[in-house]
Design an enzyme around this catalytic site. Structure first.
Site, mmCIF file in Angstrom:
data_model
loop_
_atom_site.group_PDB
_atom_site.id
_atom_site.type_symbol
_atom_site.label_atom_id
_atom_site.label_comp_id
_atom_site.label_asym_id
_atom_site.label_seq_id
_atom_site.Cartn_x
_atom_site.Cartn_y
_atom_site.Cartn_z
ATOM 1 N N GLU A 60 0.824 -1.205 0.000
ATOM 2 C CA GLU A 60 0.000 0.000 0.000
ATOM 3 C C GLU A 60 0.863 1.261 0.000
ATOM 4 O O GLU A 60 0.512 2.265 -0.633
ATOM 5 C CB GLU A 60 -0.923 0.012 1.221
ATOM 6 C CG GLU A 60 -1.954 -1.098 1.264
ATOM 7 C CD GLU A 60 -1.417 -2.395 1.841
ATOM 8 O OE1 GLU A 60 -2.191 -3.360 1.967
ATOM 9 O OE2 GLU A 60 -0.206 -2.458 2.173
ATOM 10 N N PRO A 270 11.855 -13.158 -0.867
ATOM 11 C CA PRO A 270 10.679 -13.418 -0.034
ATOM 12 C C PRO A 270 9.873 -12.145 0.217
ATOM 13 O O PRO A 270 10.440 -11.048 0.333
ATOM 14 C CB PRO A 270 11.281 -13.955 1.269
ATOM 15 C CG PRO A 270 12.638 -14.463 0.880
ATOM 16 C CD PRO A 270 13.101 -13.542 -0.201
ATOM 17 N N ARG A 271 8.577 -12.308 0.309
ATOM 18 C CA ARG A 271 7.690 -11.168 0.540
ATOM 19 C C ARG A 271 7.968 -10.511 1.872
ATOM 20 O O ARG A 271 7.951 -9.285 1.998
ATOM 21 C CB ARG A 271 6.238 -11.648 0.463
ATOM 22 C CG ARG A 271 5.181 -10.622 0.886
ATOM 23 C CD ARG A 271 5.097 -9.499 -0.101
ATOM 24 N NE ARG A 271 4.015 -8.568 0.227
ATOM 25 C CZ ARG A 271 3.832 -7.405 -0.380
ATOM 26 N NH1 ARG A 271 4.644 -7.039 -1.347
ATOM 27 N NH2 ARG A 271 2.833 -6.630 -0.047
ATOM 28 N N MET A 316 15.905 -4.592 1.157
ATOM 29 C CA MET A 316 14.628 -3.886 1.097
ATOM 30 C C MET A 316 14.705 -2.761 0.069
ATOM 31 O O MET A 316 15.742 -2.134 -0.122
ATOM 32 C CB MET A 316 14.278 -3.312 2.469
ATOM 33 C CG MET A 316 14.000 -4.361 3.544
ATOM 34 S SD MET A 316 12.479 -5.253 3.253
ATOM 35 C CE MET A 316 11.275 -3.948 3.547
ATOM 36 N N GLU A 318 14.471 -2.766 -3.225
ATOM 37 C CA GLU A 318 15.191 -2.972 -4.487
ATOM 38 C C GLU A 318 14.382 -3.745 -5.519
ATOM 39 O O GLU A 318 14.942 -4.247 -6.492
ATOM 40 C CB GLU A 318 16.504 -3.715 -4.231
ATOM 41 C CG GLU A 318 17.597 -2.874 -3.622
ATOM 42 C CD GLU A 318 18.959 -3.511 -3.804
ATOM 43 O OE1 GLU A 318 19.840 -2.844 -4.374
ATOM 44 O OE2 GLU A 318 19.146 -4.668 -3.388
ATOM 45 N N ASN A 342 0.897 -8.202 -6.597
ATOM 46 C CA ASN A 342 0.606 -7.424 -7.791
ATOM 47 C C ASN A 342 1.725 -7.518 -8.817
ATOM 48 O O ASN A 342 2.905 -7.436 -8.480
ATOM 49 C CB ASN A 342 0.380 -5.957 -7.412
ATOM 50 C CG ASN A 342 -0.593 -5.292 -8.347
ATOM 51 O OD1 ASN A 342 -0.489 -5.433 -9.552
ATOM 52 N ND2 ASN A 342 -1.545 -4.566 -7.801
ATOM 53 N N GLU A 345 4.287 -3.685 -11.042
ATOM 54 C CA GLU A 345 5.665 -3.195 -11.056
ATOM 55 C C GLU A 345 6.493 -3.931 -12.097
ATOM 56 O O GLU A 345 7.302 -3.324 -12.807
ATOM 57 C CB GLU A 345 6.295 -3.338 -9.665
ATOM 58 C CG GLU A 345 5.749 -2.360 -8.636
ATOM 59 C CD GLU A 345 6.467 -2.470 -7.301
ATOM 60 O OE1 GLU A 345 7.368 -3.319 -7.177
ATOM 61 O OE2 GLU A 345 6.121 -1.706 -6.385
#
Length: 430
Positions: A60, A270-271, A316, A318, A342, A345
């Site tokens: 978000e 990883p998310r 983070m 990147e 999503n 990107e």
């Protein structure tokens, strides 16, 4: 359920939130910081009129970037407050909007939705306008904004069939919460229909598109991606598994083993950062020669990177760099019934996309990308291996998908401008 029952339940659960924060803090120490904010107590004060935007977590926050930039430009007399729920969301906002470059932006945690905590938040910051990103229905927060005549808009709203069924179980509470919002700007027609159905088939929710289509890659990301590609190997095929979730990495390892692609380098991101070490252990268990992205910087020369078949993307901020460096991207959260992440990107960077069958969180964007030829849906690790092999061995097919991805991304832009026109109805003075 009435709001009184809802509030009573929250108060009963409130003591357990301390245990929850402590438990999460064991894996992610940032959960142990800024506790007072989660209970409605704040130190920083606003010195200017304030626009408040709630972004739960990383996705978000990134999606809101074009809207935040537009707000800063159109309302120069206002500060922007970004509220978050997760430490990763807060960290993402710090990376996207560093204080030295964006002095008018501050951030905090949104409190738990008890009446007292919500009143403490609104009393302290006194926002002139509130914006909730995507699907954040906090019923006491909405009621308090209504009582204090603070316009509160639900923007970039999305509602999957599964979430709609959940909100329908507390139908009157959901309907009242939605009715008390000043406006609802939905991403798609399906989202608007589900939201309006919860309202009793009203027409309050209108379609304004998806902000994520307006996210433009930072100016230096393409260059960083080329540099990273040079480090990893200009002629080596590179496969990116982006935003993977628990259980998917093992399936991806199966797929790359079955693909038969010579000298393939796989980058797994990883998310959730708290899973970096867990995925590292999995790679070790599967006897994968891997190295961590954190082990080398952009100043590293190619010869200094260990020879490996997998890069663990434990950095983070990147993701655009990773997309720029790869040949083909897989979007995680979709091989298992987790709803998907999503693909916008990746499309904005012109990358061919493979995506699993479970995309109910982003069904419209995913279906549109597949129809446009920008993405291919796979249903299991075997199909992932087959389609990955087909694409890596077919330059023309990758080029066609790349062109389709760029066209798909550009064709759906414009949500930011439509939202700014809506916001101007509630905040007309610049």
């Amino acid at each position: 359920m009435t709001r009184l029952h809802y509030s009573a339940l929250l108060y009963l659960l409130l003591p357990f939130t301390i245990l929850k924060l402590l438990w999460r803090g064991l894996k992610q120490p940032a959960y142990l910081e800024h506790w007072s904010e989660r209970y409605g107590f704040y130190n920083q004060a606003a010195s200017q009129p304030l626009i408040w935007l709630h972004c739960v977590s990383v996705g978000e926050t990134r999606a809101a970037k074009p809207l935040i930039e537009a707000l800063l430009d159109q309302y120069p007399a206002h500060q922007i407050l970004l509220s978050h729920t997760t430490p990763t969301g807060r960290e993402a906002s710090e990376q996207l909007f560093p204080k030295e470059k964006y002095p008018r932006i501050s951030r905090c945690y949104l409190p738990y939705d008890t009446p007292d905590a919500v009143k403490g938040f609104l009393k302290h910051y006194r926002p002139t306008l509130g914006l909730l990103m995507e699907t954040e229905l906090w019923f006491n927060l909405i009621a308090s904004c209504k009582a204090q005549a603070i316009p509160l808009l639900l923007v970039n709203a999305r509602l999957s069939e599964r979430s709609a069924r959940g909100y329908a179980k507390v139908g009157k509470l959901s309907a009242l919460g939605l009715a008390n919002l000043s406006a609802i700007a939905a991403q798609t027609e399906q989202d608007a229909n589900r939201l309006n159905a919860l309202l009793g088939n009203a027409n309050k929710a209108t379609v304004m598109g998806n902000l994520k289509f307006d996210v433009t890659p930072p100016a230096d990301e393409a260059e960083r991606g080329r540099y990273l590609r040079g480090l990893l190997g200009l002629k080596r095929p590179i496969f990116l598994a982006a935003s993977t979730r628990d259980g998917e990495e093992a399936l991806i390892l199966e797929a790359i083993a079955a693909s038969g692609i010579d000298n393939l380098l796989t980058v797994i991101v990883p998310r959730h950062p708290q899973r970096f070490d867990e995925v590292a252990m999995l790679l070790t268990k599967h006897h994968q020669a891997f190295c961590r992205r954190s082990e080398f910087s952009m100043g590293t020369v190619a010869g200094d990177i260990p020879n490996c078949s997998v890069i663990l993307g434990d950095s983070m901020g990147e993701m655009f760099t990773y997309y720029a460096a790869c040949d083909v991207a897989f979007i995680g959260g979709s091989l298992l019934p987790l709803g998907g992440q999503n693909l916008i990107e990746a499309s904005a960077m012109g990358k061919p996309v493979l995506i699993g069958p479970f995309t109910f969180n982003f069904s419209d964007a995913t279906d549109s990308a597949v129809q446009a030829g920008a993405a291919i849906r796979v249903h299991n690790s075997q199909e992932l291996a087959e389609k990955l092999s087909d694409l890596m061995n077919n330059v023309e097919a990758r080029k066609a998908m790349s062109d389709a991805a760029l066209s798909f991304s550009k064709s759906a832009s414009g949500a930011t401008q439509r939202l700014m026109e809506l916001i101007a109805k509630y905040l007309p003075n610049k």
